[in-house]
Enzyme design. Structure first.
Site: not given
Length: 220
Positions: A144, A195
Site C-alpha cells: 500500500s 501510507h
C-alpha cells in the site's frame, strides 16, 4: 519458502476473477508481473510475516536490510492482498502506458525500497517526538505504501480530475491526503506511517529531486 495453508481465500479468488475480467492481454507486462509476484508470495511466503515485516528495530538496529525488499510483497491476509492488487491493477494500467514499461519497473523497484526507508525515519521521529520506544517495534507489510506513491504520480500526470472518497468528490491532488486519514479512521490497524511514507516518496518524485536522481543513476 512455506506454502500457505488453511481456509479458502475468498479475496484471492475475487482478485483472480477481476484480473480475468480485465484480460491478461490488456494488462501491461510490468503491472502483470507485480500482480503475479504478490500472488505467488501470498501463496508461498518466503518467511512468516514477523520475519519479513519492516520496522526500526528490525531494519535499522538489527540491520535486516532484506526486509526492505520482502515487506512490500507480502500481505497479512487475502483481503489485504485483494485491495492492494486491485488498486495496483488500475494504477498500473494507466501509469505503465504513460511512463513505458522499463521506467515503470524502475519506479516500482526504487519506490519499494525507498518507502521502507522513509517509513523507518517517520517511526524513528515518532519515538523521539513522543518519547515512546514502542514505535520502534511497529512492523509493516504490504504494497500500500507503493500504491500511495503511485497515486501521487497518477494525479500528477492527470491533473484536474476528481476522485470519490467515501462518497465525497475530492479534487485528485488532495485525494491521497483525504484517503490517508479516512483509511486510518476506518481501519486503525493500518500503517499510517507506511501510507504517509508512500505519499512523501511520490512527492519527492513529482516535486522534488528524486526523478532527476533516478535518471542520473540510470544514465539518462
Amino acid at each position: 519458502m512455506q506454502r500457505r495453508q488453511g481456509r479458502v481465500n475468498a479475496g484471492l479468488l475475487l482478485l483472480l476473477y477481476q484480473i480475468s475480467q480485465v484480460g491478461l492481454q490488456n494488462i501491461p507486462s510490468v503491472t502483470l508481473g507485480v500482480l503475479a509476484l504478490n500472488i505467488f508470495l501470498f501463496l508461498n511466503p518466503v518467511r512468516p510475516l514477523p520475519e519479513v515485516c519492516i520496522s526500526v528495530n528490525e531494519g535499522f538496529y538489527r540491520r535486516n536490510w532484506q526486509r526492505l525488499l520482502l515487506s512490500p510483497v507480502h500481505h497479512a491476509d487475502d483481503w489485504h492482498l485483494y485491495y492492494n492488487m486491485i488498486s495496483m491493477l488500475w494504477k498500473g494500467i494507466m501509469l505503465e502506458k504513460k511512463l513505458k514499461s522499463i521506467w515503470f519497473a524502475y519506479i516500482i523497484a526504487v519506490f519499494s525500497v525507498l518507502i521502507g526507508v522513509v517509513y523507518m525515519v517517520l517511526e524513528f521521529m515518532l519515538v523521539k517526538i513522543l518519547d515512546d520506544p514502542s514505535y520502534e517495534m511497529n512492523c509493516a507489510v504490504g504494497f500500500s505504501g507503493v500504491l500511495f506513491a503511485l497515486k501521487v504520480l497518477n494525479n500528477h500526470y492527470n491533473p484536474g480530475r476528481v476522485s470519490s472518497v467515501l462518497g465525497l468528490q475530492i479534487p485528485s491532488k488532495y485525494a491521497c491526503w483525504v484517503e490517508l486519514v479516512a483509511i486510518h479512521l476506518i481501519s486503525p490497524g493500518t500503517s499510517f506511517a507506511g501510507h504517509l511514507a508512500g505519499i512523501l516518496v511520490g512527492l519527492m518524485y513529482t516535486m522534488g529531486p528524486l526523478k532527476k536522481i533516478m535518471k542520473a543513476c540510470a544514465g539518462i
